[in-house]
Motif scaffolding. Structure first.
Motif, PDB file in Angstrom:
ATOM      1  N   TYR A 134       0.739  -1.265  -0.036  1.00  0.00           N
ATOM      2  CA  TYR A 134       0.000   0.149  -0.225  1.00  0.00           C
ATOM      3  C   TYR A 134       0.906   1.151  -0.176  1.00  0.00           C
ATOM      4  O   TYR A 134      -0.042   1.736  -0.466  1.00  0.00           O
ATOM      5  N   GLN A 144      -6.393   2.887   0.452  1.00  0.00           N
ATOM      6  CA  GLN A 144      -6.483   1.233   0.823  1.00  0.00           C
ATOM      7  C   GLN A 144      -7.549   0.202   1.806  1.00  0.00           C
ATOM      8  O   GLN A 144      -8.190  -0.822   1.227  1.00  0.00           O
ATOM      9  N   GLU A 145      -9.061   0.912   1.864  1.00  0.00           N
ATOM     10  CA  GLU A 145     -10.123   0.892   2.925  1.00  0.00           C
ATOM     11  C   GLU A 145     -10.641   0.256   1.587  1.00  0.00           C
ATOM     12  O   GLU A 145     -11.249  -0.564   1.314  1.00  0.00           O
ATOM     13  N   GLY A 149     -10.372  -3.367   2.671  1.00  0.00           N
ATOM     14  CA  GLY A 149     -10.832  -3.298   3.701  1.00  0.00           C
ATOM     15  C   GLY A 149     -12.122  -4.068   3.983  1.00  0.00           C
ATOM     16  O   GLY A 149     -12.913  -4.206   3.871  1.00  0.00           O
ATOM     17  N   ARG A 150     -13.038  -2.431   4.966  1.00  0.00           N
ATOM     18  CA  ARG A 150     -14.529  -2.827   4.995  1.00  0.00           C
ATOM     19  C   ARG A 150     -15.706  -1.834   4.188  1.00  0.00           C
ATOM     20  O   ARG A 150     -16.450  -1.165   4.793  1.00  0.00           O
ATOM     21  N   ASN A 184     -14.127  -8.243  -0.249  1.00  0.00           N
ATOM     22  CA  ASN A 184     -14.249  -7.277   1.040  1.00  0.00           C
ATOM     23  C   ASN A 184     -15.433  -7.704   1.819  1.00  0.00           C
ATOM     24  O   ASN A 184     -15.558  -8.049   1.857  1.00  0.00           O
ATOM     25  N   GLN A 227      -6.209   0.845  12.923  1.00  0.00           N
ATOM     26  CA  GLN A 227      -5.628   0.687  11.271  1.00  0.00           C
ATOM     27  C   GLN A 227      -4.501   0.387  10.974  1.00  0.00           C
ATOM     28  O   GLN A 227      -3.609  -0.430  10.398  1.00  0.00           O
TER      29      GLN A 227
END
Length: 444
Positions: A134, A144-145, A149-150, A184, A227
């Motif tokens: 990243y 990144q997320e 991620g989420r 994800n 994070q």
């Protein structure tokens, strides 16, 4: 504190959808574009538009409020460019800046492709300990997320209908297909802040002294720290795995080095043993070399004698060659003289042959003439004999009147016959005698 720093990034507060649309229109006008051979309005950088939403909902009976927040990233990725197909003119005044832009775009897209590849492998259960790069690009750090991620992510691939851009279209489809394999885990982000009579779930101790806004900020800060710590843990695990691999490699190298050392010692022992054996061989070879040198010296002496003999032989051959050349010259002269003599003899033989032919023709003609003369004389003698007998008869009849004339006539005839015989014999002797023409021609 506020995430990744990007030069030229601005942040503005909005209160309605129209404010958002106005800002998007302004961003569209300030977007950097340029003309290339592939596209007249080619993007010269990535365009990132982020909307942060913060909301609050009051709970029933005024017991507290629920705060929630979210982000919406809208990213317009610039397409990768090949220097050959883009056709950047090196002589243009902005060629250096265009080349720098192309390199930055390709570098960030390459890093994004690596991140997508690693995330896809992790989603499929392969290479789970691999490090996700990243931090190699600002674009991947910001997203990144959204990438792994989420959050929920939607990718829109833009293709060209032109057949000349078939390679770029295939590359874009492969890019989107790789990103489609990422899994994800979306998680809603909300925070409940209770009233003053109840302790806060998020603030813990001393929650009475903090306002709901501070509680939300502290919660977000804790999430960011979490994070960051999770990223540090992932990096530490990847580094530990790399260290473990390096240690295993070092241990393998050490074992291999020990085995090589034992093998080298065995080779050294064998080499020393072989050296001792070779020393004896060297001594034998030295003796043989001395004998060979002695033979070589004798051979050189013999060679010198042979060279002297060859030199004398060459001198003799040279003199013999000169003599042979002289003899060959004389022989050529003799052959030339012989050829001249042969030509003369041939010419004389031709003349002699012509003379023989003429003589034979003359002989044949003379023989014919002599035969004719002899036959004429024979006929004459016959007629004379006939006339003589007639004359005798006449003389007998006329009583010796003409006896005297007959005797004279007979005498005359015998003289004529003698003369004819002499002439005939002399002609034959001249033609066919020992010194005549015919023997001379036959002898020649």
């Amino acid at each position: 504190k506020n995430g990744t720093f990007c030069r030229g990034l601005t942040e503005k507060q909005v209160h309605s959808a129209s404010d958002v649309l106005n800002i998007m229109q302004k961003a569209q006008l300030t977007r950097m574009i340029g003309e290339t051979n592939m596209n007249k309005a080619s993007s010269r950088s990535h365009c990132l538009f982020t909307i942060q939403v913060h909301g609050k909902i009051s709970l029933l009976h005024g017991d507290g409020e629920m705060a929630f927040s979210g982000k919406l990233h809208m990213v317009d990725l610039a397409g990768s460019e090949c220097a050959k197909s883009a056709g950047n003119d090196k002589g243009a005044p902005d060629a250096a800046s265009r080349e720098r832009e192309r390199l930055n775009i390709n570098r960030s897209l390459l890093t994004l492709g690596r991140v997508i590849t690693v995330l896809k492998e992790k989603s499929l259960g392969k290479n789970t300990n691999a490090r996700i790069p990243y931090r190699d690009s600002k674009l991947t750090r910001v997203l990144q997320e959204s990438l792994g991620g989420r959050c929920k992510t939607i990718i829109v691939a833009t293709l060209s209908p032109s057949i000349t851009a078939i390679e770029e279209s295939l590359s874009t489809l492969n890019y989107a297909h790789s990103a489609n394999g990422i899994v994800n885990k979306p998680v809603s982000c909300s925070l409940i802040a209770l009233g003053e009579s109840m302790p806060s779930m998020s603030s813990g101790m001393n929650s009475d002294s903090k306002s709901p806004a501070q509680t939300i900020e502290s919660w977000q800060e804790m999430e960011m720290r979490l994070q960051y710590m999770q990223a540090q843990v992932d990096e530490a695990q990847a580094a530990l795995a790399r260290k473990h691999l390096q240690q295993q490699e070092i241990q393998d190298r050490a074992e291999k080095a020990e085995a090589e050392l034992l093998e080298s010692q065995q080779k050294l022992y064998d080499a020393n043993k072989e050296i001792k054996t070779l020393k004896g061989v060297v001594e034998d070879e030295t003796n043989k070399r001395k004998e060979t040198e002695k033979e070589l010296h004798e051979t050189q002496i013999h060679l010198k004698k042979t060279e002297m003999i060859l030199k004398s032989t060459q001198a003799t051959e040279s003199s013999l060659t000169l003599e042979a050349q002289t003899l060959i010259g004389k022989l050529e002269e003799i052959i030339s003289d012989r050829n001249d003599m042969h030509a003369l003899v041939v010419s004389q033989r031709d003349v002699e042959s012509q003379r023989k032919n003429a003589t034979k023709q003359f002989q044949e003609a003379s023989l014919v003439v002599l035969n004719n003369i002899e036959s004429s004389f024979t006929n004459l003698v016959t007629s004379i004999d006939t006339n003589q007998s007639s004359a005798i008869k006449i003389a007998t009849v006329n009583h010796e009147v003409g006896r005297h004339s007959v005797s004279e006539t007979q005498k005359l005839l015998s003289d004529i016959s003698k003369n004819v015989s002499c002439v005939t014999d002399s002609i034959k002797a001249q033609l066919a005698g020992e010194g005549g023409i015919v023997p001379t021609v036959e002898t020649g």
